[in-house]
Design a protein around this motif. Structure first.
Motif, PDB file in Angstrom:
ATOM      1  N   HIS A  47     -47.230   8.172 -38.296  1.00 48.69           N
ATOM      2  CA  HIS A  47     -48.555   7.744 -37.859  1.00 48.69           C
ATOM      3  C   HIS A  47     -48.726   6.251 -38.089  1.00 48.69           C
ATOM      4  O   HIS A  47     -49.236   5.533 -37.247  1.00 48.69           O
ATOM      5  CB  HIS A  47     -49.657   8.487 -38.626  1.00 48.69           C
ATOM      6  CG  HIS A  47     -49.742   9.946 -38.339  1.00 48.69           C
ATOM      7  ND1 HIS A  47     -48.829  10.863 -38.812  1.00 48.69           N
ATOM      8  CD2 HIS A  47     -50.644  10.661 -37.615  1.00 48.69           C
ATOM      9  CE1 HIS A  47     -49.168  12.079 -38.396  1.00 48.69           C
ATOM     10  NE2 HIS A  47     -50.259  11.991 -37.672  1.00 48.69           N
ATOM     11  N   ARG A  48     -48.272   5.820 -39.248  1.00 47.12           N
ATOM     12  CA  ARG A  48     -48.296   4.418 -39.645  1.00 47.12           C
ATOM     13  C   ARG A  48     -47.427   4.283 -40.899  1.00 47.12           C
ATOM     14  O   ARG A  48     -47.131   5.280 -41.561  1.00 47.12           O
ATOM     15  CB  ARG A  48     -49.721   3.957 -39.953  1.00 47.12           C
ATOM     16  CG  ARG A  48     -50.359   4.699 -41.126  1.00 47.12           C
ATOM     17  CD  ARG A  48     -51.752   4.187 -41.436  1.00 47.12           C
ATOM     18  NE  ARG A  48     -52.672   4.538 -40.362  1.00 47.12           N
ATOM     19  CZ  ARG A  48     -53.827   3.903 -40.157  1.00 47.12           C
ATOM     20  NH1 ARG A  48     -54.162   2.875 -40.919  1.00 47.12           N
ATOM     21  NH2 ARG A  48     -54.638   4.291 -39.190  1.00 47.12           N
ATOM     22  N   ASN A  49     -47.020   3.067 -41.201  1.00 48.33           N
ATOM     23  CA  ASN A  49     -46.312   2.837 -42.449  1.00 48.33           C
ATOM     24  C   ASN A  49     -47.283   2.998 -43.619  1.00 48.33           C
ATOM     25  O   ASN A  49     -48.463   2.674 -43.516  1.00 48.33           O
ATOM     26  CB  ASN A  49     -45.689   1.445 -42.477  1.00 48.33           C
ATOM     27  CG  ASN A  49     -44.568   1.314 -41.465  1.00 48.33           C
ATOM     28  OD1 ASN A  49     -43.904   2.288 -41.129  1.00 48.33           O
ATOM     29  ND2 ASN A  49     -44.342   0.115 -40.964  1.00 48.33           N
ATOM     30  N   GLN A  50     -46.772   3.535 -44.731  1.00 46.41           N
ATOM     31  CA  GLN A  50     -47.605   3.771 -45.902  1.00 46.41           C
ATOM     32  C   GLN A  50     -47.038   3.020 -47.104  1.00 46.41           C
ATOM     33  O   GLN A  50     -45.841   3.076 -47.376  1.00 46.41           O
ATOM     34  CB  GLN A  50     -47.660   5.269 -46.233  1.00 46.41           C
ATOM     35  CG  GLN A  50     -48.267   6.122 -45.140  1.00 46.41           C
ATOM     36  CD  GLN A  50     -49.795   6.076 -45.129  1.00 46.41           C
ATOM     37  OE1 GLN A  50     -50.402   5.331 -45.899  1.00 46.41           O
ATOM     38  NE2 GLN A  50     -50.420   6.845 -44.261  1.00 46.41           N
ATOM     39  N   PHE A  51     -47.897   2.291 -47.814  1.00 49.99           N
ATOM     40  CA  PHE A  51     -47.520   1.594 -49.044  1.00 49.99           C
ATOM     41  C   PHE A  51     -46.317   0.675 -48.820  1.00 49.99           C
ATOM     42  O   PHE A  51     -45.472   0.503 -49.701  1.00 49.99           O
ATOM     43  CB  PHE A  51     -47.208   2.589 -50.165  1.00 49.99           C
ATOM     44  CG  PHE A  51     -48.260   3.638 -50.344  1.00 49.99           C
ATOM     45  CD1 PHE A  51     -49.534   3.304 -50.773  1.00 49.99           C
ATOM     46  CD2 PHE A  51     -47.987   4.972 -50.041  1.00 49.99           C
ATOM     47  CE1 PHE A  51     -50.513   4.284 -50.927  1.00 49.99           C
ATOM     48  CE2 PHE A  51     -48.962   5.944 -50.205  1.00 49.99           C
ATOM     49  CZ  PHE A  51     -50.231   5.602 -50.646  1.00 49.99           C
ATOM     50  N   GLY A  52     -46.247   0.087 -47.617  1.00 45.20           N
ATOM     51  CA  GLY A  52     -45.151  -0.826 -47.305  1.00 45.20           C
ATOM     52  C   GLY A  52     -43.847  -0.147 -46.975  1.00 45.20           C
ATOM     53  O   GLY A  52     -42.829  -0.817 -46.758  1.00 45.20           O
ATOM     54  N   PRO A 111     -41.400   1.667 -44.471  1.00 43.31           N
ATOM     55  CA  PRO A 111     -41.231   1.859 -43.019  1.00 43.31           C
ATOM     56  C   PRO A 111     -40.835   3.297 -42.718  1.00 43.31           C
ATOM     57  O   PRO A 111     -39.670   3.676 -42.835  1.00 43.31           O
ATOM     58  CB  PRO A 111     -40.107   0.875 -42.670  1.00 43.31           C
ATOM     59  CG  PRO A 111     -39.314   0.745 -43.930  1.00 43.31           C
ATOM     60  CD  PRO A 111     -40.285   0.913 -45.068  1.00 43.31           C
ATOM     61  N   LEU A 112     -41.769   4.125 -42.313  1.00 47.05           N
ATOM     62  CA  LEU A 112     -41.555   5.565 -42.186  1.00 47.05           C
ATOM     63  C   LEU A 112     -40.971   5.990 -40.841  1.00 47.05           C
ATOM     64  O   LEU A 112     -40.557   7.134 -40.689  1.00 47.05           O
ATOM     65  CB  LEU A 112     -42.880   6.297 -42.415  1.00 47.05           C
ATOM     66  CG  LEU A 112     -43.527   6.082 -43.790  1.00 47.05           C
ATOM     67  CD1 LEU A 112     -44.841   6.836 -43.874  1.00 47.05           C
ATOM     68  CD2 LEU A 112     -42.588   6.521 -44.905  1.00 47.05           C
ATOM     69  N   LEU A 113     -40.959   5.111 -39.860  1.00 45.52           N
ATOM     70  CA  LEU A 113     -40.439   5.469 -38.544  1.00 45.52           C
ATOM     71  C   LEU A 113     -38.979   5.888 -38.638  1.00 45.52           C
ATOM     72  O   LEU A 113     -38.166   5.235 -39.300  1.00 45.52           O
ATOM     73  CB  LEU A 113     -40.579   4.274 -37.598  1.00 45.52           C
ATOM     74  CG  LEU A 113     -40.173   4.514 -36.147  1.00 45.52           C
ATOM     75  CD1 LEU A 113     -41.194   5.404 -35.450  1.00 45.52           C
ATOM     76  CD2 LEU A 113     -40.039   3.196 -35.406  1.00 45.52           C
ATOM     77  N   ALA A 114     -38.646   7.003 -37.977  1.00 44.71           N
ATOM     78  CA  ALA A 114     -37.273   7.519 -37.922  1.00 44.71           C
ATOM     79  C   ALA A 114     -36.716   7.852 -39.301  1.00 44.71           C
ATOM     80  O   ALA A 114     -35.510   7.808 -39.518  1.00 44.71           O
ATOM     81  CB  ALA A 114     -36.345   6.555 -37.197  1.00 44.71           C
ATOM     82  N   MET A 115     -37.592   8.203 -40.224  1.00 45.79           N
ATOM     83  CA  MET A 115     -37.178   8.706 -41.532  1.00 45.79           C
ATOM     84  C   MET A 115     -37.726  10.126 -41.675  1.00 45.79           C
ATOM     85  O   MET A 115     -38.897  10.288 -42.027  1.00 45.79           O
ATOM     86  CB  MET A 115     -37.694   7.814 -42.663  1.00 45.79           C
ATOM     87  CG  MET A 115     -37.103   6.426 -42.668  1.00 45.79           C
ATOM     88  SD  MET A 115     -37.699   5.415 -44.061  1.00 45.79           S
ATOM     89  CE  MET A 115     -36.957   6.260 -45.459  1.00 45.79           C
ATOM     90  N   PRO A 116     -36.929  11.131 -41.321  1.00 43.60           N
ATOM     91  CA  PRO A 116     -35.510  11.110 -41.031  1.00 43.60           C
ATOM     92  C   PRO A 116     -35.222  10.892 -39.543  1.00 43.60           C
ATOM     93  O   PRO A 116     -36.132  10.841 -38.710  1.00 43.60           O
ATOM     94  CB  PRO A 116     -35.068  12.518 -41.428  1.00 43.60           C
ATOM     95  CG  PRO A 116     -36.251  13.352 -41.037  1.00 43.60           C
ATOM     96  CD  PRO A 116     -37.459  12.518 -41.383  1.00 43.60           C
TER      97      PRO A 116
END
Length: 333
Positions: free
Chosen positions: A169-174, A176-181
């Motif tokens: 949805h968005r990065n959290q606490f700095g 980068p959550l995209l494509a994880m996993p």
């Protein structure tokens, strides 16, 4: 046609979701920067993509996440044939929409079924789904519950394709959550049909990120998702790229651990040959543990955010071994 490996993220949200941050165009650009080959936009209860398309080399697959209290379900490859807002108050409401989607040829994936806060509350043993999201967002204990249930189904002979999704949805606490996993799919081509077919058939390896460790597992000519004849003269071949120091490779033949190796150093390429003795299936995974200080911080975070676990004493809460990467099985007759 020779299959190739394609990297993707199956579970992505744009600003059309109530808590999304990026527009569709911005999300596509970010997926390109991440090095993905395909992406599935799955906004909550709304069709953000009318049909799958290519943006340059990026395959953007149509999807939607049906979202309500009884569970979250991804619909891939076809438009949900209803206009929101949907009624999703009971099993019959879900059945009405999902039956219509499957009739049109959509692929159905159960999302984070054992999530402490938003798990799947309908009967998973009888529900008409094609894949299960074993790994949702950055690694946490609920994913291990998903993994354990999926393995229990494999042991029953149920060939359920496992996938991962960042639920971005968005990065959290700095972070980068995209494509994880990242779900890395062994498909005949980079088309909507071939990518989705490969995921349903279990032709996928799920790993921490696009540049993370990759497990290549073969048995003769057979790759993940294939069925092969058990041969006492044949060995299971394992190749791992970007193996990290302290990570542990585990190989299972059905419910038996038949190989384990903890990496004493980082290696660009690690290789192993493993004897397989039983029909059924083989699968591989890479696990890891945090150092004691990080583990305490992570346990506190889980106690805070996985609120329905009911953890009261963080000091005594023990985290499981987490997955860094895992394969779907090769089936053996």
């Amino acid at each position: 046609m020779a299959r190739k490996w394609y990297k993707g993220d199956n579970h992505l949200h744009t600003s059309n979701s109530f808590d999304g941050f990026l527009t569709k165009g911005q999300l596509v650009d970010e997926c390109k920067k991440a090095g993905l080959d395909f992406m599935i936009i799955t906004d909550h209860n709304v069709n953000s993509v009318n049909q799958s398309y290519f943006d340059g080399d990026m395959l953007v697959i149509q999807g939607q996440e049906l979202t309500d209290e009884l569970g979250h379900v991804n619909v891939w490859g076809k438009k949900v044939p209803f206009e929101p807002p949907y009624a999703l108050n009971c099993a019959e409401d879900y059945d009405k929409i999902i039956s219509a989607c499957k009739k049109d040829g959509a692929i159905i994936s159960l999302n984070h079924p054992f999530c402490s806060n938003c798990g799947f509350k309908l009967d998973m043993e009888t529900y008409p789904f094609d894949c299960v999201e074993v790994w949702n967002t950055i690694q946490h204990s609920d994913n291990m519950k998903n993994r354990d249930w999926w393995v229990s189904q494999l042991l029953k002979g149920n060939k359920i394709g496992a996938v991962g999704g960042s639920d971005f949805h968005r990065n959290q606490f700095g972070i980068p959550l995209l494509a994880m996993p990242t779900t890395i799919v062994h498909a005949e081509s980079k088309s909507e049909k071939d990518i989705l077919d490969a995921m349903v058939q279990g032709r996928s390896v799920i790993t921490n990120s696009p540049k993370s460790s990759m497990i290549y597992m073969t048995y003769g000519d057979a790759n993940v998702g294939d069925t092969a004849k058990l041969n006492p003269d044949k060995k299971l071949q394992i190749k791992i790229t970007n193996m990290k120091k302290g990570h542990t490779l585990k190989v299972f033949n059905n419910d038996k651990l038949i190989y384990e190796n903890k990496a004493s150093k980082k290696s660009v390429l690690f290789m192993a040959e493993v004897d397989v003795k039983e029909t059924g299936f083989v699968r591989a995974e890479i696990t890891y543990r945090f150092n004691p200080i990080i583990e305490k911080i992570y346990a506190f975070a889980e106690n805070t955010f996985l609120s329905k676990q009911g953890v009261k004493d963080t000091a005594s809460y023990t985290l499981p071994d987490f997955l860094w990467a895992f394969t779907n099985p090769i089936w053996l007759e």
